[in-house]
Motif scaffolding. Structure first.
Motif, short mmCIF file in Angstrom:
data_model
loop_
_atom_site.label_atom_id
_atom_site.label_comp_id
_atom_site.label_asym_id
_atom_site.label_seq_id
_atom_site.Cartn_x
_atom_site.Cartn_y
_atom_site.Cartn_z
N ALA A 19 0.81 -1.22 0.00
CA ALA A 19 0.00 0.00 0.00
C ALA A 19 0.84 1.26 0.00
N THR A 20 2.15 1.14 0.10
CA THR A 20 3.03 2.31 0.11
C THR A 20 3.96 2.26 -1.10
N PRO A 21 3.51 2.78 -2.25
CA PRO A 21 4.38 2.80 -3.43
C PRO A 21 5.72 3.49 -3.17
N GLN A 22 5.73 4.45 -2.27
CA GLN A 22 6.99 5.14 -1.97
C GLN A 22 8.00 4.17 -1.36
N LEU A 23 7.55 3.28 -0.52
CA LEU A 23 8.46 2.30 0.07
C LEU A 23 9.07 1.43 -1.01
N ALA A 24 8.25 1.01 -1.97
CA ALA A 24 8.77 0.19 -3.07
C ALA A 24 9.81 0.97 -3.87
N SER A 25 9.55 2.25 -4.11
CA SER A 25 10.49 3.06 -4.87
C SER A 25 11.81 3.23 -4.13
N ILE A 26 11.74 3.50 -2.82
CA ILE A 26 12.96 3.70 -2.04
C ILE A 26 13.73 2.39 -1.89
N ALA A 27 13.01 1.30 -1.62
CA ALA A 27 13.67 0.01 -1.40
C ALA A 27 14.29 -0.56 -2.66
N SER A 28 13.92 -0.05 -3.82
CA SER A 28 14.46 -0.57 -5.08
C SER A 28 15.41 0.42 -5.75
N SER A 29 15.78 1.47 -5.04
CA SER A 29 16.73 2.45 -5.58
C SER A 29 18.04 2.34 -4.82
N VAL A 30 19.05 3.05 -5.30
CA VAL A 30 20.34 3.03 -4.63
C VAL A 30 20.30 4.04 -3.47
N SER A 31 20.37 3.53 -2.25
CA SER A 31 20.34 4.38 -1.08
C SER A 31 20.84 3.57 0.11
N ASN A 32 20.88 4.21 1.26
CA ASN A 32 21.20 3.48 2.49
C ASN A 32 19.94 3.24 3.33
N ASP A 33 18.77 3.44 2.73
CA ASP A 33 17.51 3.26 3.46
C ASP A 33 17.07 1.81 3.52
N ALA A 34 17.36 1.03 2.49
CA ALA A 34 16.89 -0.36 2.46
C ALA A 34 17.43 -1.19 3.62
N PRO A 35 18.74 -1.17 3.90
CA PRO A 35 19.20 -1.93 5.07
C PRO A 35 18.64 -1.41 6.38
N VAL A 36 18.37 -0.10 6.45
CA VAL A 36 17.75 0.45 7.65
C VAL A 36 16.35 -0.11 7.83
#
Length: 528
Positions: free
Chosen positions: A179-196
């Motif tokens: 239900a959170t498309p933003q989470l999908a976008s962040i988790a599939s991009s290059v960042s340090n948010d996914a491991p967090v």
């Protein structure tokens, strides 16, 4: 005192294991779709994250905050993304040869620990990134983040099931991630948010286990290690420290003496400090700050114009609009794509309203719910303080990003699960509401993907057009058929899972009714 609990929680049935495995696999495929559909460098701060990772892969030192400059090769790669067909793009080695050195643009990412970037750099070297086309190298890094985030549905399911003892609620909790498309976008991009997100979810799951009676030493040890890994990744994990302290101090009250719980709390935080506190101690010793601001050059301190001053109304208006939009769905490098301001406002009001009205009522889960609420509450308080301080010193309302709450996403899902289950008064009502929530979550997710595909590839004229397919085939990172296969596989997996939601709940070999949520209003379980 012996603290090994007797586990009274229902055994996981085979159908549950199979279904959550399908949902987790579908979520992984879902993230890969997002990694392909969102153009390279079109995720928040992705250019800086890519640059930091490549610099580590090249063996460059992790510079002090504000000192690192973006590689000229990365700047050229961003230019090629917008103008050059994918097939003619340069390899990473060719870019480094054609555009050596660094630009004048600051890469602010050295304000964070280098941990996530070390993992990304290792993946680049394993993939022989110098021989890869630069956009394919970025996709390698995106897939690393997909791997970090893949376990989120499993952890959400395990947390909700432990808290509510309801297989159906647990399944809906796992599907709520869609239900959170933003989470999908962040988790599939290059960042340090996914491991967090991953380690925040692990901390939440283990904390929930402790709050529901699992007081074993291995759970305590796991919680300390997970917390240490979380704070080793990024500063947004730091609010988990007091959260874990509250959890360990509260867990077992009534069964474990207070002083022993204090000792267990000290041990847990000590383990976390050994694992992940070194970076923050380094900052305090070197810079006399917990986290120096590597972004200061973009918004230096400045006074308000003559006759003007800070406006609480403006601060609240910008904060509310930006946070709600970038929590639910506003992808793009400048958060320029949105699933709709009205939709995100409604989703936020409904979600908050349900939690505030039903989430904290008397019941066997109330103590655990209150403790779990500490994590997102601390994130809200920290983000508000940072944003308010930035506004007062720079006149800009900054640091208002919904993704800053994703470390506690499983906390939010677990609390919401308790609240939503208390609304219906009958088993049939709970079955209908669960189905509506699961289907609604999936629909919102697909709508968000359609909006993003329409914006980036079809000039906002629709998710799929002939022109859009041609453009993707020319400028996209892979063939159109690959996205089609992933989309179909994801849809099939979600349909299989949705069919299970309205079915009668099974625990073990027996078919039983859902746990009576109405009883939550009438009885407290002793020692829980």
């Amino acid at each position: 005192m012996h603290t090994e609990p007797v586990d009274v929680h229902p055994r996981v049935a085979v159908w549950e294991r199979v279904t959550i495995a399908i949902v987790t696999a579908a979520f992984a495929l879902w993230l890969v779709v997002w990694a392909l559909v969102v153009p390279v460098f079109q995720a928040p701060d992705e250019r800086a994250h890519v640059d930091a990772t490549v610099q580590v892969a090249l063996g460059n030192a992790w510079a002090p905050p504000g000192d690192l400059r973006i590689l000229n090769a990365v700047m050229v790669a961003q230019q090629q993304e917008a103008t050059q067909p994918a097939a003619s793009r340069s390899t990473v080695s060719e870019l480094l040869d054609k555009a050596p050195g660094t630009s004048e643009t600051v890469d602010q990412m050295t304000q964070h620990p280098p941990t996530a970037y070390l993992v990304g750099a290792a993946a680049l070297r394993l993939a022989h990134y110098g021989d890869l086309r630069w956009d394919r190298a970025v996709e390698v890094l995106r897939l690393v983040d997909v791997l970090w985030a893949t376990a989120l549905p499993l952890l959400a399911w395990a947390t909700v099931r432990r808290l509510t003892r309801s297989p159906r609620a647990a399944l809906v909790g796992a599907m709520a991630l869609f239900a959170t498309p933003q989470l999908a976008s962040i988790a599939s991009s290059v960042s340090n948010d996914a491991p967090v997100m991953l380690f925040g979810a692990v901390v939440t799951w283990l904390a929930t286990r402790m709050l529901t009676g699992d007081l074993r030493r291995r759970t305590l040890l796991g919680l300390g290690v997970a917390l240490g890994a979380l704070i080793w990744m990024k500063g947004t994990g730091l609010p988990a420290i007091p959260f874990v302290a509250v959890v360990v101090l509260v867990a077992g009250s009534g069964a474990v003496p207070f002083l022993r719980r204090v000792g267990r709390t000290v041990v847990t935080l000590g383990i976390a400090a050994l694992v992940g506190a070194w970076w923050w101690l380094h900052n305090l010793v070197t810079y006399h700050q917990l986290q120096p601001n590597g972004y200061e050059q973009y918004h230096p301190p400045m006074p308000f114009p003559p006759g003007e001053g800070p406006s609480l109304l403006r601060f609240l208006d910008v904060s509310w609009g930006t946070i709600t939009r970038t929590f639910w769905g506003s992808p793009g490098g400048s958060a320029q794509v949105t699933i709709g301001a009205v939709l995100t406002a409604v989703l936020t009001i409904v979600a908050l309203g349900v939690v505030l009205v039903w989430g904290f009522r008397r019941g066997p889960e109330r103590r655990a719910v209150v403790c779990l609420a500490v994590f997102p509450a601390l994130l809200v308080a920290g983000q508000t303080w940072t944003s308010a301080n930035a506004y007062l010193t720079t006149t800009f309302v900054s640091a208002t990003q919904g993704r800053y709450y994703f470390p506690a996403i499983v906390c939010l899902i677990a609390i919401s699960a308790v609240a939503w289950r208390r609304i219906p008064r009958t088993a049939g009502g709970r079955r209908v509401l669960a189905t509506v929530l699961a289907v609604g979550s999936v629909v919102i997710g697909w709508y968000g993907l359609a909006v993003v595909a329409s914006w980036f590839w079809n000039a906002a004229r629709g998710p799929v057009t002939a022109e859009g397919l041609t453009r993707f085939a020319t400028f996209g990172p892979g063939p159109v058929w690959s996205v089609t296969v992933l989309v179909v596989a994801t849809a099939v997996g979600l349909l299989v899972a949705l069919v299970q939601v309205p079915r009668r709940t099974q625990i073990g070999a027996d078919t039983v009714q859902e746990h009576d949520a109405d009883a939550d209003e009438r009885v407290e379980q002793p020692g829980r």
